[in-house]
Structures are given as C-alpha cells and as structure tokens.
Design a protein around this motif. Structure first.
Motif, PDB file in Angstrom:
ATOM      1  N   HIS A   1       0.775  -1.237   0.000  1.00 35.42           N
ATOM      2  CA  HIS A   1       0.000   0.000   0.000  1.00 35.42           C
ATOM      3  C   HIS A   1       0.805   1.284   0.000  1.00 35.42           C
ATOM      4  O   HIS A   1       0.221   2.359  -0.196  1.00 35.42           O
ATOM      5  N   HIS A   2       2.084   1.255   0.224  1.00 35.42           N
ATOM      6  CA  HIS A   2       2.854   2.489   0.408  1.00 35.42           C
ATOM      7  C   HIS A   2       2.775   3.414  -0.810  1.00 35.42           C
ATOM      8  O   HIS A   2       2.741   2.957  -1.955  1.00 35.42           O
ATOM      9  N   GLY A   3       2.780   4.707  -0.526  1.00 35.26           N
ATOM     10  CA  GLY A   3       2.532   5.702  -1.556  1.00 35.26           C
ATOM     11  C   GLY A   3       3.504   5.703  -2.709  1.00 35.26           C
ATOM     12  O   GLY A   3       3.134   6.067  -3.839  1.00 35.26           O
ATOM     13  N   ASP A   4       4.756   5.329  -2.475  1.00 36.60           N
ATOM     14  CA  ASP A   4       5.717   5.332  -3.576  1.00 36.60           C
ATOM     15  C   ASP A   4       5.503   4.154  -4.525  1.00 36.60           C
ATOM     16  O   ASP A   4       6.177   4.043  -5.544  1.00 36.60           O
ATOM     17  N   HIS A   5       4.533   3.281  -4.187  1.00 34.38           N
ATOM     18  CA  HIS A   5       4.163   2.155  -5.053  1.00 34.38           C
ATOM     19  C   HIS A   5       2.732   2.262  -5.575  1.00 34.38           C
ATOM     20  O   HIS A   5       2.359   1.514  -6.478  1.00 34.38           O
ATOM     21  N   THR A   6       1.934   3.172  -5.015  1.00 35.82           N
ATOM     22  CA  THR A   6       0.510   3.228  -5.369  1.00 35.82           C
ATOM     23  C   THR A   6       0.003   4.610  -5.774  1.00 35.82           C
ATOM     24  O   THR A   6      -1.133   4.730  -6.230  1.00 35.82           O
ATOM     25  N   SER A   7       0.805   5.647  -5.625  1.00 32.49           N
ATOM     26  CA  SER A   7       0.302   6.997  -5.884  1.00 32.49           C
ATOM     27  C   SER A   7      -0.042   7.229  -7.347  1.00 32.49           C
ATOM     28  O   SER A   7      -0.795   8.153  -7.673  1.00 32.49           O
ATOM     29  N   GLY A   8       0.501   6.401  -8.241  1.00 34.62           N
ATOM     30  CA  GLY A   8       0.155   6.510  -9.653  1.00 34.62           C
ATOM     31  C   GLY A   8      -1.057   5.706 -10.052  1.00 34.62           C
ATOM     32  O   GLY A   8      -1.410   5.661 -11.241  1.00 34.62           O
ATOM     33  N   ASN A   9      -1.729   5.070  -9.089  1.00 33.16           N
ATOM     34  CA  ASN A   9      -2.891   4.235  -9.414  1.00 33.16           C
ATOM     35  C   ASN A   9      -3.953   4.993 -10.205  1.00 33.16           C
ATOM     36  O   ASN A   9      -4.625   4.420 -11.070  1.00 33.16           O
ATOM     37  N   SER A  10      -4.125   6.272  -9.896  1.00 38.38           N
ATOM     38  CA  SER A  10      -5.181   7.038 -10.554  1.00 38.38           C
ATOM     39  C   SER A  10      -4.979   7.115 -12.063  1.00 38.38           C
ATOM     40  O   SER A  10      -5.953   7.239 -12.816  1.00 38.38           O
ATOM     41  N   VAL A  11      -3.739   7.019 -12.500  1.00 40.80           N
ATOM     42  CA  VAL A  11      -3.441   7.046 -13.942  1.00 40.80           C
ATOM     43  C   VAL A  11      -4.057   5.833 -14.640  1.00 40.80           C
ATOM     44  O   VAL A  11      -4.454   5.901 -15.807  1.00 40.80           O
ATOM     45  N   PHE A  12      -4.149   4.726 -13.912  1.00 41.57           N
ATOM     46  CA  PHE A  12      -4.599   3.467 -14.511  1.00 41.57           C
ATOM     47  C   PHE A  12      -6.060   3.135 -14.205  1.00 41.57           C
ATOM     48  O   PHE A  12      -6.603   2.183 -14.744  1.00 41.57           O
ATOM     49  N   GLU A  13      -6.684   3.942 -13.339  1.00 37.76           N
ATOM     50  CA  GLU A  13      -8.084   3.711 -13.002  1.00 37.76           C
ATOM     51  C   GLU A  13      -8.938   3.960 -14.244  1.00 37.76           C
ATOM     52  O   GLU A  13      -8.882   5.016 -14.856  1.00 37.76           O
TER      53      GLU A  13
END
Length: 298
Positions: A92-104
C-alpha cells in the motif's frame, strides 16, 4: 520517525519535494529495462515498476507517482497496442501506489492483497485525506492468478513482512519474480510495524521464496543501493534475509544480556553489514527498535 512522519514524507514526494535519501526513491530517470520474454522493469521515482508488454497482453506491477506512471504507460503503449489487462500493487505504500489514478479506468483489473485497500484508507485518514483514493478493486487472501496472453501471472501472500499486505508477483513463463519492498537490495529497509510488519516472519518469507521459485529466476526489487541495482537473483534475496536475521540475532543477544532498549539500539552499523546504506529516512537503530518491540511484545 513514526508512521505519521513517514506518511507526511510520502505525500511530500507526491507533490515533488525531495528528501536527502534520494537513492531509495530514484534510479535512472524513466528507464525501461527488458528482462525476459516481454517482461521488464521501469525506474524513475519511487518503488520499481514491473511490466509485461507483448502483442497479446499488458501488465503493470506498482505505479510510483502520477507523472512517472504516465511515462511508464506511454512507454509501454509504444511497445504494444494491446490494452492494459492488469495492474497489481505489491503493497500500500505511496511510492508504489500513488500513480494508481493514472490506470483507473484504463486497467481491466486492479489487484492487491485484501489488506491493501484497508491500509491505503487508513493511511489517508492518518494523512488527513492527502493520500491515494484509487484502490485495488479485486483482492485475494492467499493466492491469485490470471492468464494474460501467453503468460500466467501469479500473486501470492506469505504473511506479515514489510507490511501486512505484501504480494510476491511471479511471471511464470518468463520466470521473473517481483518482490516489492520485501527486498531493499543491500539497503536498510523501512519496516512498517504499525501496518502489521513482522521482521521475524519477513525472514521466513525470504527463505520460502528463495526455495519455492526456480533457482534461475530473475528478481525485481522494490528498491536497491545504486551500485547493486533493483534486479538480481536468489542470492540477493538471501542477503536481505541475512541482514534481517542479523538484526534479530543482535537484538536477541542484547535482551538475553539484560541490556536496555536504548543500549541495544544505539549502534550505527551491524557487524558484517557495514556497507548497507544507512540514512536519515529510516535508520538501523529504528529497525533495531522494531526488532526489540517485536521480540519483547512491547
């Protein structure tokens, strides 16, 4: 540094701020590295992204931050015209998930261990709503797999380690394993005890992974000391195991000798691991404190 400080620093990264511990969050800028059979890794800013790009499938493992996530997606779309089948978050850490919105809305599936959305939501609450809101929508408890073109992608949970939601991802045909932050290659790792980390089980996970996957598997690591890099082999996984074991053994010996927590955690380097990277972001004394609290249940 407590958990809230870690979350604040993660949010600063998302806003483009820099920390002195640059090597933890940055490699060569926007670099695509093919590994085997249409599988590779991407480095820019944050945890290492793994990818599959073939004529009949596309997969992304972890997303770094929005800007680097867009660069990664654009680069992969240059490699294949196939739409994005699958996004997996290793934790869950942000440096691994903060780009999730790009792929949503772009990825057909967004997958993680069942604890990851919970931990992301908890992080958002602790970080006053500043965190990521693009959560994985497909979750699993123990193991999960999906055929993507002519590749089979596996996600497996081995229990509490770096967090309580770490997935190990395996590209079966390519024989490539993405470890997420279960391996910081020749570096002192962040151990997120408030998120359920267990240093003792982390050691067990690394031993199990080294035994379970083929001897010639190639590994992708979440972070790495620059001269060692973010890819490696079984031997590198076991070096990480040895480091964590060394921390636990040192702390256990101190406890048996009647030393206080302050006495145990004051050393600046661990015998036999002097070349590991120690920095202000997360230090050896902090990991010694984690081990002490775990061993004494304090």
């Amino acid at each position: 540094m407590d958990r809230r400080q870690f979350l604040v620093r993660s949010s600063l990264f998302a806003a483009g701020a820099a920390l002195p511990f640059k090597s933890l969050f940055a490699e060569a800028k926007g670099t695509f590295t093919p590994l085997r059979r249409n599988v590779g890794c991407f480095t820019e800013r944050g945890g290492t992204i793994g990818w599959l790009a073939s004529k009949n499938g596309m997969v992304i493992i972890d997303t770094q931050y929005p800007k680097s996530a867009k660069k990664c997606l654009n680069g992969l779309q240059d490699r294949t015209e196939h739409p994005l089948d699958l996004l997996i978050n290793t934790h869950h850490h942000g440096d691994h998930t903060s780009g999730n919105s790009v792929f949503e809305g772009v990825a057909e599936k967004m997958v993680a261990h069942k604890n990851v959305p919970k931990l992301m939501k908890q992080s958002n609450k602790e970080n006053e709503g500043e965190g990521n809101t693009a959560f994985p929508t497909t979750t699993y408890a123990d193991s999960w797999k999906m055929d993507v073109g002519d590749e089979t992608v596996h996600a497996k949970y081995y229990g509490h380690g770096h967090t309580s939601g770490d997935s190990v991802i395996y590209f079966e045909k390519a024989n490539v394993v993405h470890m997420g932050d279960l391996v910081f290659n020749r570096m002192n790792p962040y151990t997120d005890r408030p998120a359920g980390a267990s240093m003792q089980n982390w050691v067990t996970i690394l031993e199990t992974v080294a035994d379970e996957y083929p001897a010639d598997a190639k590994y992708i690591f979440g972070h790495g000391k620059p001269e060692y890099g973010i890819t490696g082999a079984k031997e590198d996984v076991l070096v990480m195991r040895n480091y964590l074991s060394g921390i636990i053994e040192y702390v256990q010996e101190g406890i048996e000798q009647g030393k206080s927590k302050d006495e145990i955690t004051k050393i600046k380097s661990l015998n036999g691991f002097e070349n590991f990277l120690y920095a202000d972001f997360w230090t050896l004394p902090q990991n010694l404190a984690v081990a002490y609290e775990e061993l004494t249940q304090s």
